[in-house]
Structure formats: C-alpha cells, structure tokens
Design an enzyme around this catalytic site. Sequence first.
Site, mmCIF file in Angstrom:
data_model
loop_
_atom_site.group_PDB
_atom_site.id
_atom_site.type_symbol
_atom_site.label_atom_id
_atom_site.label_comp_id
_atom_site.label_asym_id
_atom_site.label_seq_id
_atom_site.Cartn_x
_atom_site.Cartn_y
_atom_site.Cartn_z
ATOM 1 C CD GLU A 216 -2.608 1.260 2.612
ATOM 2 O OE1 GLU A 216 -3.413 2.184 2.752
ATOM 3 O OE2 GLU A 216 -2.394 0.400 3.484
ATOM 4 N NE ARG A 436 4.241 -7.848 11.578
ATOM 5 C CZ ARG A 436 3.543 -6.731 11.464
ATOM 6 N NH1 ARG A 436 2.362 -6.757 10.909
ATOM 7 N NH2 ARG A 436 4.014 -5.586 11.902
ATOM 8 C CE LYS A 446 2.515 0.454 4.914
ATOM 9 N NZ LYS A 446 2.285 0.422 3.457
#
Length: 610
Positions: A216, A436, A446
Amino acid sequence: MEAKLAFAKDSPPLSIISAAKIAGVSLTIDPSLASGAAPTLHLSSGDFIHGINTILRYIARVASVSNFYGKDAIQASHVDQWLEYAPVILSGSEFEPACSFLDGYLASRTFLVSYSLTIADVAVWSNIAGTGQRWESLRRSKKYENLVRWFNSISLEYAGTLDEVISAYVGKRGIGKSPAPSLKEKVHDLKENTSGPEVDLPGAKVGEVCVRFAPEPSGYLHIGHAKAGLLNKYFAERYKGRLIVRFDDTNPSKESNEFVENVLKDIETLGIKYDVVTYTSDYFPKLMEMAENLIKEGKAYVDDTPKEQMRKERMDGVESKCRNNTVQENLALWREMVNGTERGMQCCVRGKLDMQDPNKSLRDPVYYRCNTDPHHRVGSKYKVYPTYDFACPFVDAFEGVTHALRSSEYHDRNAQYYRILQDMGLRRVEIYEFSRLNMVYTLLSKRKLLWFVQNKKVDDWTDPRFPTVQGIVRRGLKIEALIQFILEQGASKNLNLMEWDKLWTINKKIIDPVCPRHTAVLTDQRVLLTLTNGPKEPFIKILPRHKKYEGAGKKATTFTNRIWLEHADASVISIGQEVTLMDWGNAIVKEIKTENGIITQLIGELHLEG
C-alpha cells in the site's frame, strides 16, 4: 512449573538453560527456530515470553533459589545491569577486556551482586563458559585469578547440573559450535547438499506461476515488506513465472505519489525484478460494476448502521436492520454513495455472507465505503472506494495471479478471500502463507512509524534509526546482507521474533574484507603512553587503509613519542611487559602512573628489534 523453550539450534541460550536447571524449572527443549530468532518460553498456561533477559528475569522470580533476583529492588537493578552486560563477553574482540574488568571487580567479592548467587552470576558464567576453548586457555594460564576463582566456585557448587549443560551445547569453538569437521566430512556434506533447501508452492507448474507483491503506498518499505518482496521474487524466479508489483491504492486519505516513488526505489534497491507495475485504481470501474452486480444478485447490501454499532453487531453475530432491504432500496442507496451525497456518506456496502460464522471475518464484511479525499492518481473522480478485502481477490483473479503470498497474520481472513472469489464467480487463487518478520524492540506498523515522522521525532522515513529499507541502508547495511538474512529464514510459517544482531553479523562478514580501517580512542579515561626514546619530531607514513584490500586506499598515520591508548588496553598492561604498537613495532613499559587507583599514564621505550 513446566515450560517449553524454543530457540535456534546454532545459538542455544546457555544462560536460560543453566538458570532453569539451578532454579528447578522444568524445560522441554525445542531447537527449531530459524537462525537468529530470539528464544521464546512457552508456558503451560498458553502465555509466552520472548528474549533472553526477559526469560531470565521470569525464571529468577519463580525460582526455588532464594534471592535469585536479589533481595530488594536495588539489588534487582544491579542484576539487570549485569544481564545487559553479559552478552559483551561473547562479542569476540571484547572478550579479554571483559575478563580483565570482571577480574578487577571480583577482587574482593564472592558473587557479582550481594552475598549469594543470583541470575547475574549464572548469565555471566554461562557466557564465559560459552566461549569454549578460548576461556579454557585463559583459565589454565591463571592470568585472571579472581575471575577463575569465582568461575570455579560456581562450577563446583553446581557441578553435575552445569557440566551436563556445557557438554550438551558447547563445543571447543564455543556455543552451538561443534568441533571443526574433517576434510572428508566437508567433502561429504558438499556432495549431499549441492543446493539450499527449496520450498514448494502448492500446485505450481514451471512457466505458469504468477505472483504479486502488493504494497500500500502509505509509507516507505520496511524490513518486513522486504521479506514479502524477496519471497515473491524467489518463487517467480524458481518457477520461471511472472512477478507483478501492484500498488493497493484504495485509501486516498493515507496515500501519495511520494510513497509510490520511494516504494519503487526500495524495490529496485532490493534487486527485485518485476514484469509490470499495476494499480488497484486501474480497476476501479470494474470493481464498482462487480459491487453493483453483487447487490443485484442479493449477495451484497447497503448498510447505514453507525460504525460502532456495526462493530458490536458483528462481534455478537447480530444481523443489521438493513440486511433484508430490497434490491431496489440497495441500488438507490448505492447511487447515493457513488454521488457522494449526504445520505450516501452515511452508508457502506457489505457482503451478505454469514453473520453466525465463528470466523468473524465472514460476518458480512465491508466491501465499499465513501471517501471524499482526492486520490493521488485519479483526483476527485470517485466518492466511493473498495476495501482491501473486496479489491484484493478480484484483482488477483483478474490479473492472472496463481499464488497470493500473504503473511500468516491474515490466516483467519483466508476463508473470506475464497468466499468472495466464489460469490464473484471468479477462478480460485491459491493462498500461500509465510510468517511475518518481527524484530525485537522494533515497530513495523506504518501507522506508528508515520507518527514519528509527523511529530518530528525523526528526520524523515530515511532516518537511520528507522527499520525502513532506506533507513537501515543509510545506517550502513549492505543490501546483500538483508537479502541473505531474509532468505536464510525461508518461507517458514512459524512466528519468529528476530534479533538485529544476526543481521549485523551477516553485514560485518560482507564489509569486513573491504572496509577501510581507521583508528580512534575513546576520550573518556584515555591513557597517555610516553616513549622516552621515541622520535623527537613527529613523522608521517602513508599506510594502506586495509592491509588485504588495496581498493580501500591509503591513509596518513602520524608516529610520535606520545600515543593515546584505550583505558581497557592500558589496564591489562604491567610494568616490564613488552607490547606491540600497531604498524610500528614493540615497546617495553617501564612505569605506570595512577591517580586514585586509576591508570593515567604509561612510560616506556621503543624496542623495535623485539
């Protein structure tokens, strides 16, 4: 108490295992974590604890040994200081200075803290023992008598317990290192392991695989994204397939062209070669058409339930009052949303899945919501935007993706992904999960990193304290080290909390053969060495910055009769000792001056023929 201790096979946490045995804590050993992962203690209650020192403190608190964490808060703080210091012993060049410091500290002490054994003694003892033959050589030399006395005292007190740990986990070369294999063994290993371990994608065929890396554009890439990107690159290359870089730009409030440009820069830095760059926003017309079709088919509806109430109803499995609206009512509200009217802004589109499903991601998830912020690519053309959950399966199928790599944090939403594909009438895309990447003491959100940038806590996204790709490269990391670090973990699905030390160790191996050498001395407690027969006038020699690598260039080095030494070095020198001055020759120390017990000056003379 029973617990399972998981750790990496190549770095067993000797201090934890030793402390547990002394404290009477029963451990099941599980050396299955990836190289570099921090140890994890899994308790029978279902809780778990990460990190060596955190686990040691826990063991000290539940130990059957009295005052194992000190008898009061002050002693506990001293124990903590020793726990922080203990790893220094294993850092190679710091080993002898650490031994010298400990020897002086233990001159009038039986234990490191107070008058009884604490977890601090066990941690330091374990790390010394963990150096293997290096410590044994010093131990026999009787160079550090106080340290040896302390070490032997603990060894004798807990002889059977600690001997068992050392014999199991420490080879001659140190913790986790067995004796060096013979040439015959090496050759055999090379024949047996001609390539690294490979991971298979389910149902993958060479030449037919298509994967996608879909960040993103709401921030710069960080070390966690690097793992996802490199794994996609690995599978695309292994199966001679395609790799799509797709920007998931469905939230105009968070995204910008700055982030797009820097993500592409980071992808290039990582050496990821892709076939095409696409944007979810390229498919906005088709996504709107799909949403309208699902409304017409009764597979989606428009809901104006307030946000908090909707969240509670989803948690409780309560159907929305709008769930059974007619298709005409839903389409009318959908048009209000598309036009961005006041009425439309109160609504969202939800999938009509199953409000009673135990998997809450299937309880009528949101497909579309209104947002009047301008989009960084399409401006103010749209007033409605798809959610990631709705757009991702559609675009994956439309672009021909065969395998969608997703971190295991999305595991509960896999069923939702497949159900949405089914309702859309699109082909199945296989999901492949990987763990992860989590780093100790590191934020990888983020949203939270953005807070640091917006509040001027850091310079920008490239700050060398940041875990972004640009940040750690600016700090001095070679990208080859990052790639090696991530690929060593592979596509494991086990959750790992990784130590930064592992990454910097790989980095050091890469830069050490070519890095220019410079010399500096810490200002604090520096010691002056005066050479009585040294040169009256200083002179300069041009020397290589790296003795084994000409490409590092040259440096000008001054030779004089007054030389600064590190205090740690000066403190281990005795009168009459002959020492070597780097790039010059030997000198004999004739006199040592002290002030309040602290060495302030050495006087010696050159002995270049020595």
